[in-house]
Write an enzyme that holds these catalytic residues in place. Structure first.
Site, PDB file in Angstrom:
ATOM      1  N   MET A  28       1.349-127.271 -32.009  1.00 43.91           N
ATOM      2  CA  MET A  28       1.219-128.236 -33.095  1.00 43.91           C
ATOM      3  C   MET A  28       2.554-128.503 -33.783  1.00 43.91           C
ATOM      4  SD  MET A  28      -1.803-128.746 -32.451  1.00 43.91           S
ATOM      5  CE  MET A  28      -2.528-129.765 -33.699  1.00 43.91           C
ATOM      6  N   GLU A  83       8.392-140.601 -27.483  1.00 47.72           N
ATOM      7  CA  GLU A  83       7.381-141.309 -28.276  1.00 47.72           C
ATOM      8  C   GLU A  83       6.107-140.453 -28.307  1.00 47.72           C
ATOM      9  OE1 GLU A  83       6.480-145.160 -26.785  1.00 47.72           O
ATOM     10  OE2 GLU A  83       5.267-145.711 -28.551  1.00 47.72           O
ATOM     11  N   LEU A  84       5.715-140.000 -29.479  1.00 44.63           N
ATOM     12  CA  LEU A  84       4.593-139.066 -29.633  1.00 44.63           C
ATOM     13  C   LEU A  84       3.326-139.577 -28.932  1.00 44.63           C
ATOM     14  CD1 LEU A  84       3.685-136.443 -31.134  1.00 44.63           C
ATOM     15  CD2 LEU A  84       2.782-137.958 -32.916  1.00 44.63           C
ATOM     16  N   HIS A 112      -3.696-134.001 -24.898  1.00 42.90           N
ATOM     17  CA  HIS A 112      -4.059-134.638 -26.158  1.00 42.90           C
ATOM     18  C   HIS A 112      -5.563-134.899 -26.126  1.00 42.90           C
ATOM     19  CE1 HIS A 112      -3.495-137.044 -29.767  1.00 42.90           C
ATOM     20  NE2 HIS A 112      -4.296-137.940 -29.222  1.00 42.90           N
ATOM     21  N   GLN A 119     -13.755-130.252 -20.996  1.00 47.38           N
ATOM     22  CA  GLN A 119     -13.058-131.102 -20.018  1.00 47.38           C
ATOM     23  C   GLN A 119     -11.566-130.787 -19.976  1.00 47.38           C
ATOM     24  OE1 GLN A 119     -14.641-133.121 -17.853  1.00 47.38           O
ATOM     25  NE2 GLN A 119     -16.480-132.260 -18.792  1.00 47.38           N
ATOM     26  N   GLY A 148      -5.094-121.042 -28.121  1.00 42.85           N
ATOM     27  CA  GLY A 148      -4.531-121.044 -26.771  1.00 42.85           C
ATOM     28  C   GLY A 148      -5.579-121.096 -25.668  1.00 42.85           C
ATOM     29  N   ASN A 194       1.768-132.208 -21.842  1.00 45.09           N
ATOM     30  CA  ASN A 194       0.989-131.966 -23.055  1.00 45.09           C
ATOM     31  C   ASN A 194      -0.442-132.405 -22.797  1.00 45.09           C
ATOM     32  OD1 ASN A 194       0.532-131.347 -25.887  1.00 45.09           O
ATOM     33  ND2 ASN A 194       0.431-133.558 -26.234  1.00 45.09           N
ATOM     34  N   ASN A 239      -6.473-123.558 -23.841  1.00 47.24           N
ATOM     35  CA  ASN A 239      -5.956-124.275 -22.670  1.00 47.24           C
ATOM     36  C   ASN A 239      -5.007-123.371 -21.883  1.00 47.24           C
ATOM     37  OD1 ASN A 239      -6.744-127.262 -22.329  1.00 47.24           O
ATOM     38  ND2 ASN A 239      -6.547-127.020 -24.526  1.00 47.24           N
ATOM     39  N   ILE A 284       5.900-131.481 -33.785  1.00 42.32           N
ATOM     40  CA  ILE A 284       6.498-132.700 -33.237  1.00 42.32           C
ATOM     41  C   ILE A 284       7.929-132.334 -32.844  1.00 42.32           C
ATOM     42  CG2 ILE A 284       7.273-135.028 -33.768  1.00 42.32           C
ATOM     43  CD1 ILE A 284       4.823-135.329 -35.565  1.00 42.32           C
TER      44      ILE A 284
END
Ligand code: GRF
Length: 201
Positions: A88, A141-142, A107, A171, A11, A105, A13, A90
């Site tokens: 984590m 759409e992932l 990525h 970053q 966690g 989200n 972020n 879907i």
């Protein structure tokens, strides 16, 4: 504005967002931190910072049943924004649709390059010289929703997956809080799939 943050592990972020919200005094509340794993280390950080936590486990549940249980927990906090931060799982199209336009989200790649998992080893294997992270709105759409923010890092010749991941994570902790603040400030507009950040209001 109420923010609910979903995590699955460390966690970091989420922690960066909690810290920024406090130090920059955003007009919002981190209403809850919710995890799909009871052992997620980020839950301890949230609890220590007085943020309500919840765990929704997927064991024995269908994907649809898990998402329904997760949605029920999330909506207890009436979120204006749901933040996936190292979450984590879907998510089903029905779940994503329920939070359309208000779920972000992060990525760890420069989307649309390297969707899916193991992005840093994908980057090293393809020999890219620039890599990074992307904050995007979540769609069915992932890893392909409207892009809100990106940050780039150079790939060094001697990089390993770990050294590259570490440089990208620094970053992430800069762009994710900034993207969430823009949302909270009502400065994000999506015009046919493209995100515009309105100037300082
Ligand atoms: C980070 O690389 C993030 O990009 C990805 O999960 C990793 C761990 O994130 N989504 P965190 O430390 O749990 O926030």
């Amino acid at each position: 504005k109420n923010i609910v943050i979903l995590i699955s592990g460390r966690g970091s972020n989420m922690q960066a967002i909690v810290r920024a919200a406090r130090s920059e005094q955003w007009p919002c509340r981190i209403a809850a931190v919710i995890s799909n794993r009871a052992d997620a280390e980020g839950l301890a950080f949230a609890a220590e910072n007085g943020i309500p936590t919840a765990v929704v486990v997927s064991k024995g549940l269908s994907r649809e049943a898990f998402d329904a249980a997760l949605q029920e927990q999330i909506d207890r906090f009436a979120p204006d924004l749901v933040v996936l931060a190292g979450f984590m799982r879907i998510l089903t199209p029905a779940f994503v649709e329920h939070y359309a336009g208000r779920m972000l989200n992060i990525h760890p790649s420069l989307l649309p390059s390297f969707p899916g998992l193991a992005t840093h080893s994908q980057a090293l294997a393809t020999g890219v010289k620039v890599h990074g992270a992307t904050v995007h709105f979540v769609t069915a759409e992932l890893d392909h929703g409207p892009i809100v923010a990106q940050a780039a890092v150079a790939v060094h010749p001697d990089d390993t997956e770990d050294t590259l991941a570490e440089r990208v994570l620094v970053q992430e902790h800069l762009i994710y809080p900034r993207a969430v603040r823009w949302f909270v400030e009502g400065r994000l507009a999506i015009d046919n799939g493209l995100v515009r950040v309105q100037e300082e209001v």
